[in-house]
Write a protein that holds these residues in place. Sequence first.
Motif, PDB file in Angstrom:
ATOM      1  N   ASP A  14       1.164  -1.237  -0.551  1.00 59.08           N
ATOM      2  CA  ASP A  14      -0.118   0.329   0.326  1.00 59.08           C
ATOM      3  C   ASP A  14       0.627   0.699   0.318  1.00 59.08           C
ATOM      4  OD1 ASP A  14      -2.667  -1.465   0.335  1.00 59.08           O
ATOM      5  OD2 ASP A  14      -2.874  -1.330   2.178  1.00 59.08           O
ATOM      6  N   CYS A  18       0.876   3.751  -3.039  1.00 58.38           N
ATOM      7  CA  CYS A  18       0.732   5.332  -2.812  1.00 58.38           C
ATOM      8  C   CYS A  18       1.298   6.104  -3.441  1.00 58.38           C
ATOM      9  CB  CYS A  18       0.390   5.808  -1.605  1.00 58.38           C
ATOM     10  SG  CYS A  18      -0.158   7.168  -0.725  1.00 58.38           S
ATOM     11  N   THR A  27       2.997  14.792  -7.084  1.00 59.23           N
ATOM     12  CA  THR A  27       3.425  16.050  -5.694  1.00 59.23           C
ATOM     13  C   THR A  27       4.616  15.773  -5.179  1.00 59.23           C
ATOM     14  OG1 THR A  27       0.678  14.828  -5.064  1.00 59.23           O
ATOM     15  CG2 THR A  27       2.475  14.900  -3.605  1.00 59.23           C
ATOM     16  N   THR A 330      -0.488  18.867   3.728  1.00 63.44           N
ATOM     17  CA  THR A 330      -2.143  18.352   2.760  1.00 63.44           C
ATOM     18  C   THR A 330      -1.238  17.040   1.431  1.00 63.44           C
ATOM     19  OG1 THR A 330      -3.297  20.264   3.156  1.00 63.44           O
ATOM     20  CG2 THR A 330      -3.949  18.469   1.809  1.00 63.44           C
ATOM     21  N   ARG A 331      -0.659  17.616   0.844  1.00 65.13           N
ATOM     22  CA  ARG A 331      -1.026  16.357  -0.595  1.00 65.13           C
ATOM     23  C   ARG A 331      -0.025  15.771   0.592  1.00 65.13           C
ATOM     24  NH1 ARG A 331      -0.269  18.917  -4.967  1.00 65.13           N
ATOM     25  NH2 ARG A 331      -1.414  21.234  -5.773  1.00 65.13           N
ATOM     26  N   ALA A 333      -0.895  14.056   2.972  1.00 69.00           N
ATOM     27  CA  ALA A 333      -1.413  13.522   4.090  1.00 69.00           C
ATOM     28  C   ALA A 333      -1.168  12.019   3.791  1.00 69.00           C
ATOM     29  CB  ALA A 333      -2.540  14.666   4.706  1.00 69.00           C
ATOM     30  N   PRO A 334      -2.175  11.389   2.635  1.00 70.38           N
ATOM     31  CA  PRO A 334      -2.634   9.973   2.534  1.00 70.38           C
ATOM     32  C   PRO A 334      -1.151   9.191   2.768  1.00 70.38           C
ATOM     33  CG  PRO A 334      -2.990  11.474  -0.094  1.00 70.38           C
ATOM     34  CD  PRO A 334      -2.122  12.916   1.436  1.00 70.38           C
ATOM     35  N   LEU A 335       0.128   9.502   2.228  1.00 68.57           N
ATOM     36  CA  LEU A 335       1.406   8.448   2.757  1.00 68.57           C
ATOM     37  C   LEU A 335       1.491   9.000   3.821  1.00 68.57           C
ATOM     38  CD1 LEU A 335       3.511   6.782   0.926  1.00 68.57           C
ATOM     39  CD2 LEU A 335       4.875   8.899   1.481  1.00 68.57           C
ATOM     40  N   THR A 337      -0.503   8.828   6.570  1.00 68.29           N
ATOM     41  CA  THR A 337      -1.409   8.086   7.102  1.00 68.29           C
ATOM     42  C   THR A 337      -1.378   7.052   6.669  1.00 68.29           C
ATOM     43  OG1 THR A 337      -3.231  10.634   6.922  1.00 68.29           O
ATOM     44  CG2 THR A 337      -3.889   8.272   7.121  1.00 68.29           C
ATOM     45  N   LEU A 338      -0.834   6.393   5.685  1.00 67.89           N
ATOM     46  CA  LEU A 338      -0.485   4.570   5.318  1.00 67.89           C
ATOM     47  C   LEU A 338       0.622   4.295   6.728  1.00 67.89           C
ATOM     48  CD1 LEU A 338      -1.517   4.063   1.336  1.00 67.89           C
ATOM     49  CD2 LEU A 338      -2.317   2.934   3.763  1.00 67.89           C
TER      50      LEU A 338
END
Length: 347
Positions: A14, A18, A27, A330-331, A333-335, A337-338
Motif C-alpha cells: 500500500d 501510494c 506531488t 495536505t499533499r 497526508a495520504p502517504l 496516514t498510511l
Amino acid sequence: MTNTVPWKPNALADLRECLDLMTADGTVPGGVIAHGTFDSEPGYLASGVVAPECGDVRPGPDTVYDVASLTKVLATWPLVGTSLMDGFTLDTPLRELLTGVPAEAPASQVTVRQVLAHTSGLRADTRLDQYRNRPEPLAELICGEPLIADPGAGHRYINRGFILLGLALAHYRCRRLDELATELWQDLGMTSTTYGPVPRSAQVAPTEQRLTGGPRLWGMPHDDNAALLGGVAGHAGVFTTPADLATFATHLLSSHAIDGPMGRWLACSMQRQAEIEPGLDRGLAWILADEGRVAYHHGFTGTSLYLAPTTGRYLAICTNAVYHHQDNRTRLAPLRTLALKAITDEP
C-alpha cells in the motif's frame, strides 16, 4: 527484550502504491521509504526520479535529502540525551546554559523540557531576519521577546526553542553544534549525515525554486532561518539518506530492546508531556500516537520518521515534496496516514 513483529501483509504494498501515485501526479518528483525492524536488514521502496535536473537518476538508499525538522530528532534531541549523562538536566532553565541572557528576560525561565515538549511559550514565528545588524547575541534577542503563553501552559510547535537549545548545547559542551552532531552520527555509523550545505550532484535532491527563472535550492538548507545561521541550527539544516535514517532507527530500537542508554532516553521521551489533539500527544521532541506506543516526527521538505519500540519496527520517508509545492502537509497526508497505519497495525 523486545520481540520484533513482522509487517502486516499488504502494508508495504500500500505504501509503494501510494508513493507511485504521488510521483505520477506530480506531488513529489520521487522518493524512498526505508522500512525494517532493529534485528533485520532494511528494505527500501523507491519511486520516480531524484529531480528533473538529475536526469533519469532514480532515488535510492544513498540519495541525500534535506530533512528539515527531522534535524530536531536527528541532532538536537539525541545530543540532549547524551548530555543528560554528564550533568545536563531537563528542568534547567536555558538561561543557565547560555551567556548574555538577563534574569529579567521574558524567556529566562524556559527549561530544556519545555523546549523539547513545545510548551515553551516562545514566539511562534521564527523570523531571524528581523535581527539583522543587531549587535546582541542571538540567544539574548530571542529570550528578550515577549512570550505568547506562560511556559508549560500548553502545546504549540515552535522552532525558536530548538534554536536556543542548539546554542545551549554548544555552549555547555564547548564545541560547535555541527561538530557535536557529526561525532554522534559517526559513532552510530551514519556516514552520509551532515549539516549543510552539501555539494550539488545527482545524488542530492533539489528542493524549491524561490524565484521564477532562478536556480533551485540544491544542497542548501530549505529553511531560511537555518540558512541565516550558516546551515547549522537546532531546528533544521541536516541532510541525510534513507540508509542513514534506517541506521539511526535501528540503533534507537535495539538500544530500547536491551535497555541501553539511548533506548532509555527514547523511553523517557515517549512519556506524554502535552496534548496536541485528541489521540496525539507530544513527548520530548517526538509526536506520540497509538496510545504512546509509536513516536514519529515530520520534516517540512517532505520527510518523516516513525518508531515503534514495542514491535521493533520503523519507517522513514524521504521525499523532496517542496520541489513542486509548499502545501505538502495536505499533499503528503495520504502517504503519512498510511505510514502511521502500517507501523501501528498488528499482523
